[in-house]
Design a protein around this motif. Structure first.
Motif, PDB file in Angstrom:
ATOM      1  N   LYS A   7       0.822  -1.215   0.000  1.00 34.39           N
ATOM      2  CA  LYS A   7       0.000   0.000   0.000  1.00 34.39           C
ATOM      3  C   LYS A   7       0.856   1.265   0.000  1.00 34.39           C
ATOM      4  CE  LYS A   7      -4.118  -2.010   2.207  1.00 34.39           C
ATOM      5  NZ  LYS A   7      -3.730  -3.423   2.211  1.00 34.39           N
ATOM      6  N   THR A   8       2.003   1.215   0.671  1.00 32.56           N
ATOM      7  CA  THR A   8       2.875   2.397   0.696  1.00 32.56           C
ATOM      8  C   THR A   8       3.448   2.670  -0.691  1.00 32.56           C
ATOM      9  OG1 THR A   8       3.428   1.758   2.968  1.00 32.56           O
ATOM     10  CG2 THR A   8       4.742   3.513   1.970  1.00 32.56           C
ATOM     11  N   PHE A   9       3.755   1.616  -1.433  1.00 32.13           N
ATOM     12  CA  PHE A   9       4.234   1.772  -2.812  1.00 32.13           C
ATOM     13  C   PHE A   9       3.124   2.339  -3.704  1.00 32.13           C
ATOM     14  CE2 PHE A   9       7.426  -0.907  -1.077  1.00 32.13           C
ATOM     15  CZ  PHE A   9       8.512  -0.961  -1.928  1.00 32.13           C
ATOM     16  N   ARG A  65      10.388   8.932  16.452  1.00 31.90           N
ATOM     17  CA  ARG A  65       9.211   8.542  15.675  1.00 31.90           C
ATOM     18  C   ARG A  65       9.694   7.939  14.365  1.00 31.90           C
ATOM     19  NH1 ARG A  65       3.761  11.952  15.028  1.00 31.90           N
ATOM     20  NH2 ARG A  65       3.542  10.951  17.077  1.00 31.90           N
ATOM     21  N   ALA A  66       9.156   6.780  14.034  1.00 32.25           N
ATOM     22  CA  ALA A  66       9.550   6.091  12.808  1.00 32.25           C
ATOM     23  C   ALA A  66       8.321   5.861  11.938  1.00 32.25           C
ATOM     24  CB  ALA A  66      10.219   4.758  13.139  1.00 32.25           C
ATOM     25  N   TYR A  67       8.494   6.086  10.644  1.00 30.75           N
ATOM     26  CA  TYR A  67       7.401   5.934   9.676  1.00 30.75           C
ATOM     27  C   TYR A  67       7.616   4.678   8.846  1.00 30.75           C
ATOM     28  CZ  TYR A  67       6.139  10.753  10.751  1.00 30.75           C
ATOM     29  OH  TYR A  67       5.755  11.901  11.400  1.00 30.75           O
ATOM     30  N   GLY A  68       6.525   4.079   8.432  1.00 35.75           N
ATOM     31  CA  GLY A  68       6.617   2.900   7.590  1.00 35.75           C
ATOM     32  C   GLY A  68       5.288   2.206   7.493  1.00 35.75           C
ATOM     33  N   SER A  76      -3.041 -12.790  -6.812  1.00 37.72           N
ATOM     34  CA  SER A  76      -4.041 -11.813  -7.253  1.00 37.72           C
ATOM     35  C   SER A  76      -5.097 -11.575  -6.175  1.00 37.72           C
ATOM     36  CB  SER A  76      -4.707 -12.279  -8.546  1.00 37.72           C
ATOM     37  OG  SER A  76      -5.410 -13.498  -8.359  1.00 37.72           O
ATOM     38  N   VAL A  77      -5.233 -12.488  -5.219  1.00 38.26           N
ATOM     39  CA  VAL A  77      -6.177 -12.285  -4.127  1.00 38.26           C
ATOM     40  C   VAL A  77      -5.816 -11.040  -3.311  1.00 38.26           C
ATOM     41  CG1 VAL A  77      -4.922 -13.764  -2.486  1.00 38.26           C
ATOM     42  CG2 VAL A  77      -7.399 -13.439  -2.235  1.00 38.26           C
ATOM     43  N   PHE A  78      -4.539 -10.687  -3.266  1.00 37.76           N
ATOM     44  CA  PHE A  78      -4.096  -9.501  -2.533  1.00 37.76           C
ATOM     45  C   PHE A  78      -4.205  -8.228  -3.375  1.00 37.76           C
ATOM     46  CE2 PHE A  78      -1.198 -12.914  -0.800  1.00 37.76           C
ATOM     47  CZ  PHE A  78      -1.900 -13.104   0.380  1.00 37.76           C
ATOM     48  N   GLY A  79      -3.948  -8.336  -4.674  1.00 39.96           N
ATOM     49  CA  GLY A  79      -4.072  -7.207  -5.575  1.00 39.96           C
ATOM     50  C   GLY A  79      -3.248  -6.004  -5.167  1.00 39.96           C
ATOM     51  N   ALA A  80      -3.788  -4.821  -5.461  1.00 43.06           N
ATOM     52  CA  ALA A  80      -3.069  -3.568  -5.202  1.00 43.06           C
ATOM     53  C   ALA A  80      -2.882  -3.300  -3.717  1.00 43.06           C
ATOM     54  CB  ALA A  80      -3.811  -2.400  -5.852  1.00 43.06           C
ATOM     55  N   GLY A  81      -3.569  -4.055  -2.882  1.00 44.23           N
ATOM     56  CA  GLY A  81      -3.415  -3.855  -1.449  1.00 44.23           C
ATOM     57  C   GLY A  81      -2.364  -4.727  -0.811  1.00 44.23           C
TER      58      GLY A  81
END
Length: 365
Positions: free
Chosen positions: A85-87, A314-317, A254-259
Motif C-alpha cells: 500500500k505504501t508503494f 518517531r519512525a514511519y513505515g 491476485s487475491v491480494f491485488g493492489a493492497g
C-alpha cells in the motif's frame, strides 16, 4: 490479510550475517537475541536488516523450511502484504504532484458507478481508510476451510473484489470521519491509477519506484504463484487443531491485488523508505500529506503509518500480513535509523509483543 489463526514453532538461532561496515558478534545491543525470541515465540523463521547511519546489521533466526535445519537466507524474498500500500500510495501522490488528479477528487469522477456514494468518497478517503467501504477480504474463506484451499490457484480480478465489497453494507456512511481498515480502498486506487495512466498499477509501481531505486529483489508478481530467488517457505494451518502446517508458499497472489501483492527483501524495503522519507520520490508537501493522520489521534496517513519508540524517536513505515508471511518496515524521517523484518509465522503465539520489542531495540540502538 489480518492475522486469522495461530499455530506450532521452531526456532534455534542460525546466526547473524553482518554487512560492512561490520558489527561484530550477535549484533548491536542484542539484536540477534531479540530476533531469536521473536521467532521462538511465533515463527518458523525470520530475517531482518537494521541500519544505523552507515552501519548495517543483517540477521536470521529459525529455519527456512519447517521440520528442517535449512538456514533462512539473509537476502531472502517474501510476500510483503500491506507494505504494498505504501508503494501504491506513492504512485498516487506522484500523480497528484503531476496535476493528473487531486486528493479530493471523488471516486465517482474516475470510476463512475463503481461504488455506492462514490460522489462523496474521495481519493484521500481511500488512501487513509476512512471511506467506510467494506473490506472484500472479510468476505473470503479463510484457512483451514476447504473453500480456502480450493481458491489457491484462482485468479481474482479487481472487478470481482469490488463487487464483493459493495455487496456488503458500508461500515459507516460518512466518509472521512472514522478510520476502518479496508483492502477494498487500495483495489480501487489501483483501478484509478490505470484509468489515469492507461497502465496497470503494477506497471506504474515498477516504472516509478522499483526500477528507479534499483530494487532488484522487489516485484509485483500479478498472477505468478512463485517467489523467485532465495526465500523462506511460508505456511498455513492444515486443520482446526493447529498441529500441522501446510506449505503455502506458492499461491496466486491476485487475491491480494493492489493492497498486498508485493514481493521484496528487507534491504529493498530500507532503500525504499530512505528514498521516500528523504524526498526522492515525493515533493515535500505531498510527503507531509502522506504523514498526516486521517482522523484525529490516528496513526495512519496516506498509505503510511508510524510508531513512537521508548527512546523518543518517531519512525514511519508500514507492516504487512500476506497470511504466510508477516513483515514490518520502519525508518526515522532522516533515514538514520531503519529496521525491516519478515517472519514466516507458525501462528502459535502472539507476534505483536515480541516484534514490538525488536523494532524498538533496532530503532533505538
Amino acid at each position: 490479510m489480518k492475522r486469522v489463526l495461530r499455530i506450532v514453532v521452531a526456532g534455534a538461532a542460525l546466526g547473524a550475517v553482518i554487512a560492512a561496515p561490520a558489527v561484530a558478534g550477535p549484533g548491536p545491543f542484542g539484536l540477534q537475541t531479540q530476533l531469536d525470541r521473536v521467532v521462538a515465540a511465533s515463527a518458523v523463521g525470520g530475517l531482518a536488516e537494521v541500519r544505523d547511519g552507515h552501519r548495517v546489521w543483517r540477521g536470521t533466526s529459525g529455519t527456512a523450511e519447517w521440520g528442517t535445519t535449512r538456514a533462512v537466507p539473509v537476502n531472502g524474498r517474501f510476500r510483503a502484504g500491506s507494505i504494498t500500500k505504501t508503494f501504491v500510495a506513492t504512485v498516487v501522490l506522484q500523480l497528484v504532484g503531476a496535476g493528473e488528479l487531486r486528493l479530493d477528487d471523488p471516486v465517482e469522477k474516475w470510476l463512475p458507478g463503481v461504488v455506492p456514494n462514490g460522489q462523496n468518497i474521495t481519493v484521500r478517503h481511500l488512501l487513509n481508510h476512512t471511506s467506510g467501504l467494506a473490506d472484500y477480504q472479510k468476505t473470503l474463506p479463510m484457512p483451514p476451510s476447504p473453500e480456502f484451499f480450493a481458491n489457491r490457484w484462482r485468479t481474482w480480478t479487481a472487478a470481482e473484489q469490488i463487487r464483493r465489497a459493495v455487496a456488503e453494507p458500508p461500515v459507516h456512511r460518512t466518509p472521512g470521519e472514522i478510520f476502518d481498515y479496508s483492502n477494498t480502498n487500495y483495489i480501487l486506487l489501483g483501478e484509478i491509477i490505470e484509468e489515469i495512466t492507461g497502465e496497470s498499477y503494477a506497471d506504474e509501481v515498477e516504472r516509478r519506484v522499483i526500477r528507479p531505486l534499483h530494487l532488484a529483489g522487489t516485484e509485483m508478481p500479478g498472477t505468478s504463484p512463485r517467489i523467485r530467488g532465495p526465500h523462506p517457505r511460508g505456511y498455513i494451518p492444515a486443520d482446526e487443531s493447529g498441529d500441522n502446517l501446510i506449505d503455502f508458499t506458492e499461491m496466486n497472489p491476485s487475491v491480494f491485488g493492489a493492497g498486498g501483492e508485493l514481493i521484496t527483501t528487507t534491504a529493498d524495503l530500507n532503500r525504499f523508505l530512505t528514498a521516500l522519507l528523504t524526498g526522492r520520490l515525493l515533493r515535500p508537501h505531498l510527503l507531509a500529506e502522506m504523514k498526516k493522520p486521517g482522523v484525529p489521534g490516528g496513526r495512519y496517513g496516506l498509505g503510511l503509518t508510524w510508531r513512537d519508540t521508548p527512546c523518543g524517536l518517531r519512525a514511519y513505515g508500514n507492516d504487512g500480513d500476506a497470511l504466510t508471511y508477516h513483515s514490518w518496515s520502519f525508518s526515522t524521517p532522516d533515514a538514520r535509523h531503519q529496521v525491516s523484518v519478515a517472519l514466516t509465522p507458525d501462528f502459535d503465539g502472539d507476534t505483536d509483543d515480541y516484534i514490538g520489542r525488536f523494532l524498538d531495540e533496532a530503532l533505538c540502538s
